[in-house]
Motif scaffolding. Sequence first.
Motif, PDB file in Angstrom:
ATOM      1  N   LEU A 331     -67.322  43.947 -28.161  1.00  0.00           N
ATOM      2  CA  LEU A 331     -68.382  45.368 -27.981  1.00  0.00           C
ATOM      3  C   LEU A 331     -68.638  45.254 -29.639  1.00  0.00           C
ATOM      4  O   LEU A 331     -69.832  45.881 -29.728  1.00  0.00           O
ATOM      5  CB  LEU A 331     -67.302  46.686 -27.835  1.00  0.00           C
ATOM      6  CG  LEU A 331     -67.074  46.496 -26.425  1.00  0.00           C
ATOM      7  CD1 LEU A 331     -66.860  47.855 -26.176  1.00  0.00           C
ATOM      8  CD2 LEU A 331     -68.375  45.892 -25.017  1.00  0.00           C
ATOM      9  N   VAL A 334     -71.822  43.196 -30.289  1.00  0.00           N
ATOM     10  CA  VAL A 334     -73.077  43.089 -29.363  1.00  0.00           C
ATOM     11  C   VAL A 334     -73.830  44.428 -30.239  1.00  0.00           C
ATOM     12  O   VAL A 334     -75.126  44.043 -30.553  1.00  0.00           O
ATOM     13  CB  VAL A 334     -72.276  44.248 -28.411  1.00  0.00           C
ATOM     14  CG1 VAL A 334     -74.065  44.574 -27.589  1.00  0.00           C
ATOM     15  CG2 VAL A 334     -71.388  43.209 -27.240  1.00  0.00           C
ATOM     16  N   ILE A 335     -72.932  45.272 -31.208  1.00  0.00           N
ATOM     17  CA  ILE A 335     -73.881  46.413 -31.735  1.00  0.00           C
ATOM     18  C   ILE A 335     -74.450  45.132 -32.614  1.00  0.00           C
ATOM     19  O   ILE A 335     -75.756  45.844 -33.530  1.00  0.00           O
ATOM     20  CB  ILE A 335     -73.007  47.462 -32.516  1.00  0.00           C
ATOM     21  CG1 ILE A 335     -72.075  48.216 -31.321  1.00  0.00           C
ATOM     22  CG2 ILE A 335     -73.280  48.454 -33.051  1.00  0.00           C
ATOM     23  CD1 ILE A 335     -71.103  48.937 -31.504  1.00  0.00           C
ATOM     24  N   ALA A 337     -75.084  42.594 -32.762  1.00  0.00           N
ATOM     25  CA  ALA A 337     -76.709  41.668 -32.213  1.00  0.00           C
ATOM     26  C   ALA A 337     -77.469  42.288 -32.450  1.00  0.00           C
ATOM     27  O   ALA A 337     -79.127  42.782 -32.726  1.00  0.00           O
ATOM     28  CB  ALA A 337     -76.149  41.055 -31.027  1.00  0.00           C
ATOM     29  N   GLU A 338     -77.247  43.738 -31.855  1.00  0.00           N
ATOM     30  CA  GLU A 338     -78.409  44.929 -31.041  1.00  0.00           C
ATOM     31  C   GLU A 338     -78.851  44.825 -33.055  1.00  0.00           C
ATOM     32  O   GLU A 338     -80.060  45.333 -32.518  1.00  0.00           O
ATOM     33  CB  GLU A 338     -77.947  46.017 -30.473  1.00  0.00           C
ATOM     34  CG  GLU A 338     -77.632  45.505 -29.276  1.00  0.00           C
ATOM     35  CD  GLU A 338     -78.907  45.449 -28.526  1.00  0.00           C
ATOM     36  OE1 GLU A 338     -79.532  45.953 -28.397  1.00  0.00           O
ATOM     37  OE2 GLU A 338     -79.521  43.672 -28.079  1.00  0.00           O
ATOM     38  N   VAL A 339     -78.237  45.433 -33.807  1.00  0.00           N
ATOM     39  CA  VAL A 339     -78.573  45.950 -34.963  1.00  0.00           C
ATOM     40  C   VAL A 339     -79.534  44.468 -35.965  1.00  0.00           C
ATOM     41  O   VAL A 339     -80.333  45.098 -36.686  1.00  0.00           O
ATOM     42  CB  VAL A 339     -77.202  47.029 -35.638  1.00  0.00           C
ATOM     43  CG1 VAL A 339     -78.680  47.392 -37.360  1.00  0.00           C
ATOM     44  CG2 VAL A 339     -77.069  48.292 -35.142  1.00  0.00           C
ATOM     45  N   ARG A 340     -78.980  43.760 -35.928  1.00  0.00           N
ATOM     46  CA  ARG A 340     -80.304  42.571 -36.416  1.00  0.00           C
ATOM     47  C   ARG A 340     -81.107  42.887 -35.494  1.00  0.00           C
ATOM     48  O   ARG A 340     -81.684  41.690 -35.548  1.00  0.00           O
ATOM     49  CB  ARG A 340     -78.748  42.063 -36.413  1.00  0.00           C
ATOM     50  CG  ARG A 340     -78.548  41.382 -37.301  1.00  0.00           C
ATOM     51  CD  ARG A 340     -76.853  39.928 -37.433  1.00  0.00           C
ATOM     52  NE  ARG A 340     -76.428  40.597 -38.810  1.00  0.00           N
ATOM     53  CZ  ARG A 340     -74.923  39.372 -38.611  1.00  0.00           C
ATOM     54  NH1 ARG A 340     -75.019  38.521 -37.698  1.00  0.00           N
ATOM     55  NH2 ARG A 340     -74.171  39.473 -39.219  1.00  0.00           N
ATOM     56  N   GLY A 341     -81.336  42.816 -33.973  1.00  0.00           N
ATOM     57  CA  GLY A 341     -82.578  42.697 -33.532  1.00  0.00           C
ATOM     58  C   GLY A 341     -81.898  41.020 -32.881  1.00  0.00           C
ATOM     59  O   GLY A 341     -83.310  40.813 -32.851  1.00  0.00           O
ATOM     60  N   LEU A 361     -67.084  45.656 -21.552  1.00  0.00           N
ATOM     61  CA  LEU A 361     -67.393  47.190 -21.388  1.00  0.00           C
ATOM     62  C   LEU A 361     -66.700  47.184 -20.302  1.00  0.00           C
ATOM     63  O   LEU A 361     -66.282  48.537 -20.257  1.00  0.00           O
ATOM     64  CB  LEU A 361     -69.456  46.510 -20.690  1.00  0.00           C
ATOM     65  CG  LEU A 361     -69.753  48.310 -20.633  1.00  0.00           C
ATOM     66  CD1 LEU A 361     -69.444  48.884 -21.852  1.00  0.00           C
ATOM     67  CD2 LEU A 361     -71.918  47.621 -20.750  1.00  0.00           C
ATOM     68  N   GLY A 450     -86.381  45.879 -13.817  1.00  0.00           N
ATOM     69  CA  GLY A 450     -87.050  47.487 -14.128  1.00  0.00           C
ATOM     70  C   GLY A 450     -86.540  47.774 -15.686  1.00  0.00           C
ATOM     71  O   GLY A 450     -85.115  47.167 -16.565  1.00  0.00           O
ATOM     72  N   ARG A 451     -86.462  48.740 -16.200  1.00  0.00           N
ATOM     73  CA  ARG A 451     -86.220  49.098 -17.952  1.00  0.00           C
ATOM     74  C   ARG A 451     -85.898  51.086 -17.832  1.00  0.00           C
ATOM     75  O   ARG A 451     -87.563  50.894 -17.819  1.00  0.00           O
ATOM     76  CB  ARG A 451     -86.412  48.010 -18.758  1.00  0.00           C
ATOM     77  CG  ARG A 451     -86.492  48.403 -20.025  1.00  0.00           C
ATOM     78  CD  ARG A 451     -86.076  47.245 -20.469  1.00  0.00           C
ATOM     79  NE  ARG A 451     -86.141  47.962 -22.096  1.00  0.00           N
ATOM     80  CZ  ARG A 451     -85.449  47.077 -23.502  1.00  0.00           C
ATOM     81  NH1 ARG A 451     -85.217  45.833 -22.614  1.00  0.00           N
ATOM     82  NH2 ARG A 451     -85.014  47.120 -23.832  1.00  0.00           N
ATOM     83  N   PRO A 452     -85.293  50.977 -18.370  1.00  0.00           N
ATOM     84  CA  PRO A 452     -85.370  52.947 -18.048  1.00  0.00           C
ATOM     85  C   PRO A 452     -85.503  52.743 -19.634  1.00  0.00           C
ATOM     86  O   PRO A 452     -84.897  51.998 -20.316  1.00  0.00           O
ATOM     87  CB  PRO A 452     -84.283  53.065 -17.796  1.00  0.00           C
ATOM     88  CG  PRO A 452     -82.967  52.075 -17.765  1.00  0.00           C
ATOM     89  CD  PRO A 452     -84.166  50.896 -17.402  1.00  0.00           C
ATOM     90  N   LEU A 453     -85.795  54.615 -20.233  1.00  0.00           N
ATOM     91  CA  LEU A 453     -85.884  54.210 -21.345  1.00  0.00           C
ATOM     92  C   LEU A 453     -84.069  55.007 -21.814  1.00  0.00           C
ATOM     93  O   LEU A 453     -83.740  55.129 -20.888  1.00  0.00           O
ATOM     94  CB  LEU A 453     -86.239  55.736 -21.681  1.00  0.00           C
ATOM     95  CG  LEU A 453     -87.849  55.271 -21.915  1.00  0.00           C
ATOM     96  CD1 LEU A 453     -88.914  57.172 -22.153  1.00  0.00           C
ATOM     97  CD2 LEU A 453     -87.982  54.981 -23.114  1.00  0.00           C
ATOM     98  N   ILE A 454     -84.267  54.616 -22.989  1.00  0.00           N
ATOM     99  CA  ILE A 454     -82.413  55.007 -22.953  1.00  0.00           C
ATOM    100  C   ILE A 454     -82.885  55.088 -25.015  1.00  0.00           C
ATOM    101  O   ILE A 454     -83.534  55.228 -25.098  1.00  0.00           O
ATOM    102  CB  ILE A 454     -81.782  52.998 -23.431  1.00  0.00           C
ATOM    103  CG1 ILE A 454     -81.743  52.572 -22.252  1.00  0.00           C
ATOM    104  CG2 ILE A 454     -80.489  53.390 -23.889  1.00  0.00           C
ATOM    105  CD1 ILE A 454     -81.080  50.909 -22.942  1.00  0.00           C
ATOM    106  N   GLY A 455     -81.653  55.772 -24.647  1.00  0.00           N
ATOM    107  CA  GLY A 455     -81.523  56.540 -25.668  1.00  0.00           C
ATOM    108  C   GLY A 455     -82.379  58.233 -25.795  1.00  0.00           C
ATOM    109  O   GLY A 455     -83.148  58.319 -25.325  1.00  0.00           O
TER     110      GLY A 455
END
Lengths: 455, 455
Positions: A331, A334-335, A337-341, A361, A450-455
Amino acid sequence: MSTSLELAEGKAQRAWLRHPAQLVVLGFAAAILVGTVLLMLPAARSGPGGTDLLTALFHATSAVCVTGLVTVDTPVYWSTFGEVVILGLIQVGGFGIMTLASLLALLVWRRLGLRSRLTTAAETKATGIGEVRGVIRGVFLITVTMELLVAAMLTLRFALGYDEGWGRATYLGVFHSVSAFNNAGFALFSDSLIGFVDDPWICLPIAFAVIAGGLGFPVWLELARRRTRWRSWSLHTTMTLSATAGLLVLGTIFVTANEWSNPGTIGDLDTPGKLLAGFFQSVMPRTAGFNAIDYAQARDGTLLGTCVLMFIGGGSAGTAGGIKITTFVLLFWVIVAEVRGERDVEAHGRRIDDRAIRQALTVALLSVGAVMAATLALVHLTDHPLDLVLFEAVSAFATVGLSAGITADLSGTGQLILIGLMFLGRLGPITLVSALALRERGKLYRLPEGRPLIG
Amino acid sequence: MSTSLELAEGKAQRAWLRHPAQLVVLGFAAAILVGTVLLMLPAARSGPGGTDLLTALFHATSAVCVTGLVTVDTPVYWSTFGEVVILGLIQVGGFGIMTLASLLALLVWRRLGLRSRLTTAAETKATGIGEVRGVIRGVFLITVTMELLVAAMLTLRFALGYDEGWGRATYLGVFHSVSAFNNAGFALFSDSLIGFVDDPWICLPIAFAVIAGGLGFPVWLELARRRTRWRSWSLHTTMTLSATAGLLVLGTIFVTANEWSNPGTIGDLDTPGKLLAGFFQSVMPRTAGFNAIDYAQARDGTLLGTCVLMFIGGGSAGTAGGIKITTFVLLFWVIVAEVRGERDVEAHGRRIDDRAIRQALTVALLSVGAVMAATLALVHLTDHPLDLVLFEAVSAFATVGLSAGITADLSGTGQLILIGLMFLGRLGPITLVSALALRERGKLYRLPEGRPLIG
Ligand SMILES: [K+]
Ligand SMILES: [K+]
């Protein structure tokens, strides 16, 4: 030509392959049942009469699930026979979880088409009886080696440093070595190991056994085979070792800094003593559960940080509990990777499959849910404040056994909740993940995205 | 031929497209700065002298981030001018977050190549100034409509039910309507809305405004356009509406059941009163923060359950805070997919992209980390028990503003931590996700796959 033994073996193996998770659960339930009956015998108590069902069930569960939570004072309440029964249950539970979790991992890796490194027989296509025997033999060898080594060190110290006779010193040495390697946390002293808080000859061997047991069998096997070739280690081993080291360093700093000036815990020790105690109490939440400090007097911050360490737990397919260190580390990456895009989640030079991330998860969130639900139920049953109740619930679920002192006060219902938590925490994550991995199935069609808004 | 106005617009638009997240942060910081200065004016206080910097900063942040935590008693401490400044800051903050989050969503959807439903200009390829105007106009229309409607209902009730003059009733109606729709939770009564706990004519309009503001602009836009054609709703709208309904029902049952016989909160009300209060206090954690019950007297279970509701929060691109309802629901569907052993995560007939799952995971885990870190820091600064401190930290991060009563006791450092939490909680999730989504990049090579053991 098949002998009847081979036929029976083949049958057992097929049953194992069809419902591996259920068999693990049944095996643990059976061990707890036998333990409960043994602990109810009058011979198991030092006082008169037999132990009641609930108390016996609680301690049998705590021992088999290698948790170490207790509602009675171990050295006072149980006879030597009772202590030996508990020791036996710990050994059965620790050996059982290490073996069965390794075998489940073998099935999962095989199913995923990954080359297994668990046994030398891994080149054959089927999970053969030879492989099962290989795992059992390996776990047995590691367990006996480690337990003898640590027991010898502890025995010497008890005999030479505390003037115990050699018989008593050996008994204490073996009991605490087994209890430590299996991450059980049962101790033969009324105040756990608080009396030894500044004795490195007791604390360090026990910390070593706890860490060793908590690394897990797959890591030990790989260390034994390719000790020096760390570049060729599998992702699992690299991840487990590096994160274990990182959490130990961070945990030591955190606990020591928080409790530095608290006279109720380590405030009155000298600086080496404080560091030793801080190190020891950063090892114990992962997930052995010996106390060298009194958590009822610890600072709130220490309790909360210890909850986090307990929840993370130790290595997979070892004697540690918790959601497991790899689950937590996945986990984390994952964070990153996400922060690095980045498109792929990568760790230690390997790409992590999205299914593994989703399984991590699932384990983490369902575990949070179980602890939250139990905590909610327990706060209704006691007058203790939320932080202590949460501490005890996490300790039970992660099979740690550290106590802020409220377990002994719990009503029957409260004890039943902890029994359920210990069983669920011990078997939930490993059976869940293997059941999930073995049930993976594809669909012939895929839905539109489909893609909902997140955050 | 370009006029200079068009050139300036084009320039602003390019800056926005390059660093949208930074601009949002700067905008909010500027609004807080202006608010702080205004609140420090002697005219803003009802007592003599001006307000000190920390108190002014705290309340300006609390208002602009539509949180509602206070360290002074709003109706007693501030003059009418001060109250109007706070109301203005709430309106700026609520309008700002709704507009900017919608525009960020527009950029993200565009970047992902998904057809945007936010404006009628969505068919054009670039994010044009027309689209920006469309969003601003839409948010303005919805805000004014809802606030006027609820203000009218409240004004009538204050005038007819509580014998307030029409001027005062209108002021109360407008203030609480704006505070509710923007999920701000500032009230002009010293005990928040506890005095109105069993008055449905106050509670229901306020609950309606809170839910409406919390749904978010994209949902309202879609509802306005395709009210009756619910089968054609986007995944985002379906998810937000169904989960909002589900959480309201579960929250009402949970709070009502927990507090049923607690005389400190709702125990002395009749059954309809209990249900109304339970419903109201299941709406407020999402994330308006008016109190109709005294949380300092609530049961531990209620506090913990309310923490969960607060942390989840409301809809994206609305005035609600928290990790957002879609983030939570996505993680829920991951678990469902795993337990079912399915390759794809599906929800409401749509397949969820793995990147969306990882973003949801990132937002949720970083939020847990922020709340934990702040809680750890705060327990060192106060003597209050962990559960109340955790409650206050979650309330600040999720910009809820419910208080168990400890905010007013906090030292300067403690207040600064809450100020940081409010700002981070308000802007962190939306800027993080948009920054992540806009920075997505692929690599030319992929690493070999690795798979650690999990659980
Ligand atoms: K343990
Ligand atoms: K609020």
